[in-house]
Each structure stands twice: as C-alpha cells, then as structure tokens.
Design a protein around this motif. Structure first.
Motif, short mmCIF file in Angstrom:
data_model
loop_
_atom_site.label_atom_id
_atom_site.label_comp_id
_atom_site.label_asym_id
_atom_site.label_seq_id
_atom_site.Cartn_x
_atom_site.Cartn_y
_atom_site.Cartn_z
N ASP A 7 6.19 14.34 31.57
CA ASP A 7 7.65 14.25 31.47
C ASP A 7 8.14 13.04 30.67
O ASP A 7 9.34 12.77 30.62
N MET A 8 7.24 12.31 30.05
CA MET A 8 7.67 11.11 29.32
C MET A 8 8.38 11.48 28.02
O MET A 8 7.93 12.36 27.28
N GLU A 9 9.50 10.82 27.76
CA GLU A 9 10.22 10.98 26.50
C GLU A 9 10.18 9.66 25.72
O GLU A 9 10.30 8.58 26.30
N VAL A 10 10.03 9.76 24.41
CA VAL A 10 9.95 8.57 23.56
C VAL A 10 10.73 8.82 22.27
O VAL A 10 11.14 9.95 21.98
N GLU A 11 10.88 7.74 21.51
CA GLU A 11 11.46 7.83 20.18
C GLU A 11 10.44 7.26 19.19
O GLU A 11 9.98 6.14 19.35
N ALA A 12 10.10 8.06 18.20
CA ALA A 12 9.12 7.64 17.19
C ALA A 12 9.80 7.56 15.83
O ALA A 12 10.66 8.39 15.51
N HIS A 13 9.41 6.58 15.02
CA HIS A 13 10.04 6.34 13.73
C HIS A 13 9.07 6.61 12.59
O HIS A 13 7.89 6.25 12.65
N PHE A 14 9.59 7.22 11.52
CA PHE A 14 8.82 7.40 10.29
C PHE A 14 8.93 6.12 9.48
O PHE A 14 10.03 5.63 9.20
N VAL A 60 12.29 10.73 15.49
CA VAL A 60 12.23 11.93 16.32
C VAL A 60 12.22 11.50 17.78
O VAL A 60 11.52 10.56 18.16
N HIS A 61 13.03 12.18 18.59
CA HIS A 61 13.15 11.83 20.02
C HIS A 61 12.88 13.07 20.86
O HIS A 61 13.32 14.18 20.53
N GLY A 62 12.12 12.87 21.93
CA GLY A 62 11.86 13.98 22.85
C GLY A 62 10.56 13.76 23.61
O GLY A 62 10.09 12.62 23.76
N ARG A 63 9.98 14.85 24.09
CA ARG A 63 8.76 14.78 24.89
C ARG A 63 7.62 14.15 24.08
O ARG A 63 7.27 14.62 22.99
N ALA A 64 7.06 13.10 24.64
CA ALA A 64 6.02 12.34 23.93
C ALA A 64 4.83 13.21 23.57
O ALA A 64 4.26 13.09 22.47
N GLN A 65 4.40 14.09 24.48
CA GLN A 65 3.23 14.91 24.21
C GLN A 65 3.43 15.78 22.97
O GLN A 65 2.52 15.92 22.15
N ASN A 66 4.62 16.36 22.82
CA ASN A 66 4.86 17.25 21.68
C ASN A 66 5.05 16.48 20.37
O ASN A 66 4.69 16.97 19.30
N ILE A 67 5.60 15.27 20.46
CA ILE A 67 5.70 14.44 19.25
C ILE A 67 4.31 14.08 18.74
O ILE A 67 4.03 14.19 17.54
N VAL A 68 3.43 13.69 19.65
CA VAL A 68 2.07 13.35 19.27
C VAL A 68 1.30 14.60 18.82
O VAL A 68 0.49 14.54 17.89
N SER A 270 3.64 6.43 8.08
CA SER A 270 3.21 6.42 9.48
C SER A 270 4.33 6.93 10.37
O SER A 270 5.51 6.89 10.00
N LEU A 271 3.93 7.40 11.55
CA LEU A 271 4.88 7.74 12.61
C LEU A 271 4.56 6.83 13.78
O LEU A 271 3.50 6.94 14.39
N LYS A 272 5.47 5.90 14.10
CA LYS A 272 5.20 4.86 15.08
C LYS A 272 6.23 4.86 16.20
O LYS A 272 7.44 4.90 15.95
N ILE A 273 5.71 4.78 17.43
CA ILE A 273 6.60 4.66 18.59
C ILE A 273 7.01 3.20 18.76
O ILE A 273 8.18 2.89 18.95
N ASP A 274 6.08 2.28 18.65
CA ASP A 274 6.39 0.85 18.70
C ASP A 274 6.49 0.34 17.26
O ASP A 274 5.54 -0.19 16.70
N THR A 275 7.66 0.51 16.66
CA THR A 275 7.79 0.20 15.23
C THR A 275 7.71 -1.30 14.95
O THR A 275 7.25 -1.70 13.89
N GLU A 276 8.20 -2.13 15.86
CA GLU A 276 8.14 -3.57 15.61
C GLU A 276 6.69 -4.05 15.55
O GLU A 276 6.33 -4.87 14.71
N LEU A 277 5.86 -3.52 16.45
CA LEU A 277 4.44 -3.88 16.42
C LEU A 277 3.79 -3.36 15.14
O LEU A 277 2.99 -4.05 14.51
N ALA A 278 4.17 -2.14 14.74
CA ALA A 278 3.61 -1.56 13.51
C ALA A 278 3.97 -2.41 12.29
O ALA A 278 3.14 -2.63 11.41
N LEU A 279 5.22 -2.88 12.24
CA LEU A 279 5.64 -3.71 11.11
C LEU A 279 4.93 -5.06 11.12
O LEU A 279 4.55 -5.59 10.07
#
Length: 288
Positions: A7-14, A60-68, A270-279
C-alpha cells in the motif's frame, strides 16, 4: 518487490543526467496507464524540448510497486528515443544547405515505429516504413536484372500490369508516386536519365549512394557527388547516403542516414524517488 509494502505510495522524479533532447513522454504515459491507470504523471517539458544535466523534468506519483515495476520499460524507451531525437536534431542543425534529414528502415527489431517516432520528434522525416510501401531498386536488384536499364523497365512493366501507383507516404505533408533507384556510378546515372527522357517512367527519385569518398588525410572527396548533381540538374529529387558529411553536402533534396537509428547513443536518464540523494551522488561522480 519484497522490499516494498503493497500500500505504499511514493513520488518519483525523472532526472536528466546529461544534456540532450527529450523524447518518449507520450509513450511513457501509455506504459504507465497499462501498468496502473491510477498513477499520476506530470511533466515540466514536452517531447522535443532541450533538457540540461541535472534537470528534474517530470514526476510520477502512486503505488510504489507499480512505479518500480514499470521503471526499466519506461527508461529504456525514453533513453533510446531521446538519443535518436538528439542525433536527428544535431544532424539537421549541421546541414549547410536547405535539405531534409531522413531516417530510413534501418531500425531496431520490433522498435521500428518507436524509432521513427523519435526521428520525427528530433525534426527529421521518415523514409520508408519498410520495403513494401515504395519500390526501391538497390544494387543487388540491378545486378540480378542485368543492369540499371533492365531493372527500370521491369519495374515499370510490373506497375503498369497491376495498375499500381506506389505512394511515398512516409513524409509529413507529402504524397508522391513513383520509385527510387540507388545509383553507384556516373554511367548508371546517365543510363537512368537517358531512359527516363525517352520512355514514360514512374521514376521520381534518385539515390546517390557512396559518392563521398573518404581520403587518407581525413578529408573527403565530393567530386563524384557534385558531378552527379550537375548531371541530374533538378530533373529528379535526390537522396545522398553513404559517408555523407552534412557540412559538405550541397544541392541534394534529402540526406538519409541509418545511423540515426541503428547506432544510437541513448540519453542518460534516471527515475529517482530520493532525488536529492541522487543529485548529491551525481555531483560527486560528475554524472549530474
């Protein structure tokens, strides 16, 4: 998926990891919709826009499993399409004379429509979806027919008997009738022009293949191409291919290059959920 709660929801950035042209946004949205229609996708850029290294251009925002689950599919499509679009735009920008850069049928297996879509996004035009939508007489056909004249006569006879008019409909806002012939020598060009002037022919287009010769000093000899253009003298549309350097092409209607699609360098995205760490990691490794 064992690491991600149902049930986890996240926001991932391109995240663009190098400068380039973005392409594939519409296709990415289609993939996400197939995987999970409830996913919400937003973009700050559109297909064909320039992106710079380090830019977050979509999310993209929504269910983490489907984003991954969709991550590798959307990135593979977008990276390949962006590479093709960037190469096409770069090629068009280097052309020293009014001409159009064509992407031909040398595409990746199963990805022809995707590759040709990317050529359009990059500002090019598509040329032949395959060997079925245009009569194309190439060197092997000429050899089998016993010469260029025999090949032309055979094609004209074939089309006339079947009452066929082959539309060249792979170009935006362009509909043509006729066929293309791939010429390799001055004698073949003279034969083509001679026959076309004496008989009714559906020929509309002459391909000038491998008429730019690389020299040992790194320069190129374009004398054969220039001589061919003088012979044709605007009677037919012309297409140059094979060792063509865009900066030195003069007078041809089209430049075709299979390298736009068969030798593409993918754009690093890249598609990153933790964009600050990725940068932060990107800056440390000089990749963002």
């Amino acid at each position: 998926m064992a690491t991600i709660p149902d049930d986890m929801e996240v926001e991932a950035h391109f995240l663009a990891k190098e400068d380039g042209i973005i392409a594939g946004i519409a296709l990415v949205e289609f993939v996400y919709n197939e995987v999970d229609p409830s996913l919400k996708v937003e973009w700050s850029q559109t297909d064909g826009d320039y992106v710079h290294k380090g830019l977050k251009f979509g999310k993209v925002h929504g269910r983490a499993q489907n984003i991954v689950r969709a991550e590798k599919v959307v990135l593979n499509f977008m990276q390949r399409m962006s590479g093709i679009a960037a190469q096409t735009k770069s090629s068009n920008g280097r052309c020293c004379t009014p001409c159009t850069h064509l992407g031909d049928e040398e595409t990746a297996p199963v990805l022809r429509l995707v590759d040709k879509w990317a050529v359009l996004i990059g500002g090019g035009r598509n040329h032949r979806m395959g060997l079925f939508d245009m009569v194309l007489i190439k060197d092997n056909h000429i050899s089998i027919a016993g010469g260029v004249r025999n090949a032309l006569k055979s094609v004209d006879s074939y089309l006339e008997k079947r009452n066929l008019r082959m539309e060249v409909d792979v170009y935006v806002c362009s509909h043509r009738s006729g066929h293309v012939i791939d010429t390799r020598t001055m004698e073949e060009i003279k034969d083509v022009l001679g026959d076309a002037s004496k008989t009714k022919s559906s020929l509309t287009w002459i391909m000038l293949d491998n008429m730019v010769v690389p020299l040992d000093n790194g320069d190129v000899d374009v004398s054969m191409l220039k001589e061919a253009m003088e012979l044709i003298n605007g009677k037919f549309e012309t297409e140059a291919s094979g060792n063509v350097t865009l900066e030195i092409v003069s007078g041809v209607t089209y430049i075709s290059s299979g390298a736009l699609t068969h030798s593409v360098k993918a754009l690093d995205i890249s598609l990153k959920i933790d964009t600050e760490l990725a940068l932060e990691v990107g800056r440390r490794t000089k990749r963002a």
